[in-house]
Design an enzyme around this catalytic site. Structure first.
Site, mmCIF file in Angstrom:
data_model
loop_
_atom_site.group_PDB
_atom_site.id
_atom_site.type_symbol
_atom_site.label_atom_id
_atom_site.label_comp_id
_atom_site.label_asym_id
_atom_site.label_seq_id
_atom_site.Cartn_x
_atom_site.Cartn_y
_atom_site.Cartn_z
ATOM 1 N N SER A 107 0.835 -1.197 0.000
ATOM 2 C CA SER A 107 0.000 0.000 0.000
ATOM 3 C C SER A 107 0.877 1.257 0.000
ATOM 4 C CB SER A 107 -0.946 -0.049 1.205
ATOM 5 O OG SER A 107 -2.007 0.857 1.065
ATOM 6 N N HIS A 259 -7.253 -6.049 -0.262
ATOM 7 C CA HIS A 259 -6.096 -5.143 -0.200
ATOM 8 C C HIS A 259 -4.977 -5.663 0.696
ATOM 9 C CE1 HIS A 259 -4.003 -1.330 -0.488
ATOM 10 N NE2 HIS A 259 -4.002 -1.207 0.840
#
Length: 279
Positions: A107, A259
């Protein structure tokens, strides 16, 4: 080299801020790679807990807490730009005289990894980007101006805490059954110290945004991009665009995956990394 999953904990200071990192199987005389793990926003070394013992079988592993997260200092004097955070990683690599460095960034940590390659490509052998932040711009001016208000950090705290850690985890994983008490506790930890919200207020105004396409196209470091096809935070289309901009890159995606790749697909990600590194 004897493999151990028990980390040695260290700190180092740079730009008047103390950074915490964990070191596994450090042996500078070995020819094996060194995996430098960089976590994402509102996270810490905890996010790599399932991947670390796997990678530690194949070389040195270093996982650091980017300030103001984890056990690193939560200063309101530090400039929390991606460039400065990348320079912290660069200083750590130089401080430990690391060789054969493989950056692994999840991320926001992926974007910081790209900044490291952009600034000091000579220090990095390869980069692994796990659902990397990409193409985000600087915060809008009204939010930046608001961040100078005396008690703005309380707004930041309310914004982050009001929905609770469970809601936040449900947004980053595809399979809700992965969420257990250990995960809840680990990802709730950043919210226990009010100083982090004051530091995050500073980060709102300091973050300059992700690298633009023009800079990304100049990066020649071999890169492996791994994405979850159900990622709601950084959608897979963003990953495909990043793949196009990074000239020397490969792209892998996983179905029914969100994610939080290091938690959701640790064994698959490990195998992808080892194959990419060429071991």
């Amino acid at each position: 080299m004897k493999t151990t999953h028990i980390p040695s904990h260290f700190t180092f200071s740079i730009h008047n801020i103390t950074v915490h990192y964990e070191l596994y199987n450090y042996n500078p005389d070995e020819e094996q790679p060194t995996y430098v793990l960089i976590h994402g926003f509102l996270s810490s070394t905890f996010s790599y807990r399932r991947l670390i013992p796997l990678l530690a079988q194949k070389g040195t592993v270093i996982a650091l807490d980017l300030p103001p997260f984890g056990k690193s200092e939560k200063s309101t004097r530090f400039t929390y730009s991606y460039r400065n955070l990348a320079n912290l990683v660069i200083q750590l690599i130089e401080h430990l005289e690391l060789k054969k460095v493989i950056l692994v960034g999840h991320s926001m940590g992926g974007q910081i990894s790209l900044y490291v390659s952009h600034l000091r490509e000579d220090l990095v052998d390869k980069t692994v980007l796990l659902c990397s932040s990409s193409y985000l711009t600087k915060a809008n001016p009204s939010l930046i101006y608001s961040s100078y208000l005396p008690f703005f950090y309380l707004y930041v705290k309310n914004w982050l805490v009001r929905k609770g850690v469970l809601h936040n985890l449900l947004n980053v994983v595809h399979d809700a059954e992965l969420i257990d008490e250990e995960m809840m506790e680990g990802y709730a930890a950043p919210f226990y110290d009010d100083r982090i919200f004051q530091a995050l207020t500073r980060m709102i105004r300091d973050r300059e945004g992700d690298l633009p396409s023009l800079d990304l196209k100049q990066i020649k470091t071999p890169s492996l991009l791994i994405w979850g096809e159900e990622d709601r935070v950084v959608p897979i289309d963003v990953g495909r665009r990043l793949h196009q901009d990074l000239e020397n890159s490969r792209f892998i995606s996983y179905k029914k995956t969100g994610h939080l790749l290091p938690e959701e697909k640790p064994f698959d990600v490990y195998e992808n990394i080892i194959e990419f590194v060429g071991m």
